[in-house]
Design an enzyme around this catalytic site. Structure first.
Site, mmCIF file in Angstrom:
data_model
loop_
_atom_site.group_PDB
_atom_site.id
_atom_site.type_symbol
_atom_site.label_atom_id
_atom_site.label_comp_id
_atom_site.label_asym_id
_atom_site.label_seq_id
_atom_site.Cartn_x
_atom_site.Cartn_y
_atom_site.Cartn_z
ATOM 1 N N SER A 27 7.766 4.910 -3.649
ATOM 2 C CA SER A 27 7.477 4.530 -2.270
ATOM 3 C C SER A 27 8.774 4.035 -1.632
ATOM 4 O O SER A 27 9.412 3.125 -2.149
ATOM 5 C CB SER A 27 6.420 3.418 -2.295
ATOM 6 O OG SER A 27 6.160 2.949 -1.004
ATOM 7 N N LYS A 67 7.159 8.987 -1.201
ATOM 8 C CA LYS A 67 6.269 8.486 -0.141
ATOM 9 C C LYS A 67 7.118 7.698 0.836
ATOM 10 O O LYS A 67 7.856 6.792 0.427
ATOM 11 C CB LYS A 67 5.184 7.621 -0.771
ATOM 12 C CG LYS A 67 4.516 6.603 0.136
ATOM 13 C CD LYS A 67 3.245 6.077 -0.522
ATOM 14 C CE LYS A 67 3.066 4.582 -0.311
ATOM 15 N NZ LYS A 67 1.839 4.073 -0.963
ATOM 16 N N LYS A 120 7.265 5.125 3.949
ATOM 17 C CA LYS A 120 6.521 4.175 4.765
ATOM 18 C C LYS A 120 6.794 4.506 6.229
ATOM 19 O O LYS A 120 7.961 4.757 6.599
ATOM 20 C CB LYS A 120 7.002 2.754 4.451
ATOM 21 C CG LYS A 120 6.547 2.267 3.078
ATOM 22 C CD LYS A 120 5.043 2.067 3.065
ATOM 23 C CE LYS A 120 4.576 1.355 1.817
ATOM 24 N NZ LYS A 120 3.127 1.122 1.841
ATOM 25 N N ASP A 159 2.823 6.705 4.415
ATOM 26 C CA ASP A 159 1.874 5.583 4.355
ATOM 27 C C ASP A 159 2.117 4.672 5.559
ATOM 28 O O ASP A 159 3.208 4.123 5.726
ATOM 29 C CB ASP A 159 2.072 4.797 3.054
ATOM 30 C CG ASP A 159 1.045 3.678 2.878
ATOM 31 O OD1 ASP A 159 0.153 3.533 3.738
ATOM 32 O OD2 ASP A 159 1.140 2.944 1.867
ATOM 33 N N GLU A 169 -1.472 8.311 4.438
ATOM 34 C CA GLU A 169 -2.224 7.208 3.834
ATOM 35 C C GLU A 169 -2.523 6.132 4.872
ATOM 36 O O GLU A 169 -1.617 5.682 5.579
ATOM 37 C CB GLU A 169 -1.374 6.642 2.681
ATOM 38 C CG GLU A 169 -2.010 5.527 1.878
ATOM 39 C CD GLU A 169 -1.089 5.061 0.731
ATOM 40 O OE1 GLU A 169 -0.138 5.803 0.372
ATOM 41 O OE2 GLU A 169 -1.284 3.959 0.223
ATOM 42 N N ASP A 210 -6.411 3.799 1.481
ATOM 43 C CA ASP A 210 -5.947 2.767 0.556
ATOM 44 C C ASP A 210 -6.751 1.504 0.875
ATOM 45 O O ASP A 210 -7.809 1.260 0.285
ATOM 46 C CB ASP A 210 -4.423 2.591 0.749
ATOM 47 C CG ASP A 210 -3.831 1.422 -0.027
ATOM 48 O OD1 ASP A 210 -4.570 0.655 -0.648
ATOM 49 O OD2 ASP A 210 -2.587 1.235 0.006
ATOM 50 N N LYS A 218 -6.164 1.296 -6.448
ATOM 51 C CA LYS A 218 -5.416 0.160 -6.991
ATOM 52 C C LYS A 218 -6.438 -0.779 -7.617
ATOM 53 O O LYS A 218 -7.313 -1.295 -6.913
ATOM 54 C CB LYS A 218 -4.691 -0.602 -5.865
ATOM 55 C CG LYS A 218 -3.588 0.177 -5.156
ATOM 56 C CD LYS A 218 -3.038 -0.619 -3.978
ATOM 57 C CE LYS A 218 -1.953 0.157 -3.246
ATOM 58 N NZ LYS A 218 -1.617 -0.457 -1.936
ATOM 59 N N GLY A 227 0.357 1.296 -6.024
ATOM 60 C CA GLY A 227 1.138 0.232 -6.641
ATOM 61 C C GLY A 227 1.248 -0.955 -5.712
ATOM 62 O O GLY A 227 1.087 -0.822 -4.495
HETATM 63 O O1 SMG Z 1 4.373 -0.595 -6.392
HETATM 64 O O2 SMG Z 1 5.589 1.068 -5.792
HETATM 65 C C1 SMG Z 1 4.868 0.133 -5.527
HETATM 66 C C2 SMG Z 1 4.562 -0.151 -4.081
HETATM 67 C C3 SMG Z 1 3.932 1.003 -3.434
HETATM 68 O O3 SMG Z 1 4.004 1.285 -1.112
HETATM 69 C C4 SMG Z 1 3.489 0.724 -2.019
HETATM 70 N N1 SMG Z 1 2.498 -0.159 -1.847
HETATM 71 O O4 SMG Z 1 0.241 0.197 0.871
HETATM 72 O O5 SMG Z 1 0.509 1.397 -0.846
HETATM 73 C C5 SMG Z 1 0.828 0.429 -0.180
HETATM 74 C C6 SMG Z 1 1.967 -0.484 -0.558
HETATM 75 C C7 SMG Z 1 1.536 -1.895 -0.550
HETATM 76 C C8 SMG Z 1 2.614 -2.829 -0.924
HETATM 77 S S1 SMG Z 1 3.372 -3.565 0.399
HETATM 78 C C9 SMG Z 1 2.424 -4.972 0.622
HETATM 79 MG MG MG Z 2 -0.794 2.102 0.941
#
Ligand code: SMG
Ligand code: MG
Length: 370
Positions: free
Chosen positions: A135, A161, A163, A189, A214, A239, A263, A291
């Site tokens: 991510s 991925k 953001k 995402d 996402e 998610d 998750k 994650g």
């Molecule tokens: O563990 O690699 C990881 C993080 C992956 O982007 C990630 N998580 O919304 O999926 C999600 C985010 C939440 C974490 S930020 C609060």
């Molecule tokens: Mg997410």
């Protein structure tokens, strides 16, 4: 099992680089660890609740509070606790899924260690290694983003991925496609940063052959996601909206998503995560493991879960060094774009005492009285 003692330990791990999402920027990873001591083996759990309540309504202090006041006392009073009995034992407490998940993980670790079985075997894993995605946070500039993505691809990550948020969506996706080509498995995402008013704008992402988008809309906006999906060819993946097997079944029935991110922490634990996996499998909906920047403890559990058969897309199960220069367990390492699923008893990993001591910020113990 008789549970004699539960220790709640707050840790804080510096991140190798800041991680920015539409929710904010993180410079360090705080986590609440749960250690249960039993008449058999000990077990470890990890809560994914964050420092603040930006991703979910839960946050570290709320998790610790509900554990201390409401979730741990019935365990310390019970004659016999098994992972299967936790659901009924804790059913009187509504919500607080991240807290329940951490406790379940610790009890499950203790129980499985006592009979020498791994999480992977217990959950029904069908593989001993899982493909690793990464991510990539929101950056200050496109060149910085391309450097980061190029570095991860060079390491062997199987899926990228990005953001996104309003103002950082089409341009970064286009730039990554132009630089790295159409063969890269790419997804985005939004962490709920859009509204239905942005439907036409989001539809422009359809040009880029993304695996999925996402959680574009608010976590409670299931209907909105169903409406939005009719404007997009890119599959919607949920998610934050999916908190239980029931909400997964509802989302699928409404046409709110075609893919689900699972998750364990968000849904109340690994057993509920497996139920969601099963509901999705029965409906022809692929899943992948999300994650929450877990330490090696949570990462071990996620890796085992991601080895179930309907986890057909690479997850956010990255190597430890994606986030931490020193993990609290032996690190998870990227090998040919995959992470190995631990095969030892329980989680198959335990905290390294020296590292743990260094990153611990507080410990609170609750003990059995009779
Ligand atoms: O563990 O690699 C990881 C993080 C992956 O982007 C990630 N998580 O919304 O999926 C999600 C985010 C939440 C974490 S930020 C609060
Ligand atoms: Mg997410």
């Amino acid at each position: 099992m008789r549970i004699d003692r539960v220790a709640l330990r707050c840790v804080n791990l510096p991140l190798v680089s800041p991680f920015r999402t539409s929710l904010g920027i993180e410079y360090a990873k705080p986590a609440l660890l749960v250690q249960v001591s039993t008449d058999g083996a000990d077990g470890w759990g990890e809560s994914v609740s964050g420092f603040d309540a930006s991703y979910s309504s839960e946050y570290i202090e709320s998790t610790r509070d509900v554990l201390v006041r409401h979730l741990i006392p019935p365990l310390l009073a019970a004659k016999d606790v098994t992972v299967s009995s936790l659901g009924p034992l804790l059913a009187g407490v509504k919500g607080h899924r991240m807290a329940k998940a951490a406790l379940e993980m610790a009890v499950m670790d203790a129980e499985l260690r006592s009979y020498g079985m791994s999480f992977a075997t217990s959950l029904g894993a069908v593989t001993d290694r899982v493909p690793s995605g990464v991510s990539v946070g929101i950056m200050d500039s496109i060149p910085e983003l391309l450097d980061a993505v190029g570095g991860y691809l060079a390491q062997g990550y199987r899926r990228i991925k990005l953001k996104i948020e309003p103002g950082w969506d089409l341009t970064p996706v286009r730039a990554v496609r132009e630089r790295f080509g159409d063969d890269v498995l790419l997804q985005v995402d939004a962490n709920a940063a859009y509204t239905l008013a942005g439907a036409r704008h989001l539809a422009r992402l359809d040009d880029f052959g993304l695996l999925l988008i996402e959680q574009p809309l608010d976590e409670e906006d299931m209907r909105g996601h169903a409406v939005l999906s009719r404007h997009l060819t890119t599959p919607i993946c949920l998610d934050e909206s999916i908190v239980s097997a029931r909400s997964a079944a509802d989302a699928i029935a409404m046409g709110a998503c075609r893919i689900v991110n699972i998750k364990p922490g968000r849904v109340g634990g690994l057993l509920e995560a497996r139920r969601i996996h099963d509901v999705c499998a029965a409906s022809g909906i692929p899943v992948w493991c999300g994650g929450m920047l877990e330490t090696g403890l949570g990462r071990a559990a996620n890796t085992a879960l991601a080895a179930l058969p309907n986890f057909t897309l690479p997850g956010d199960v990255s190597a430890s060094n994606r986030y931490f220069s020193t993990d609290i367990t032996d690190p998870f390492i990227l090998e040919d774009g995959h992470l190995r699923v631990p095969q030892g008893p329980g989680l198959g990993v335990t905290p390294l005492p020296d590292v743990l001591a260094e990153v611990t910020t507080s410990v609170r113990e609750l003990v059995r009285t009779e």
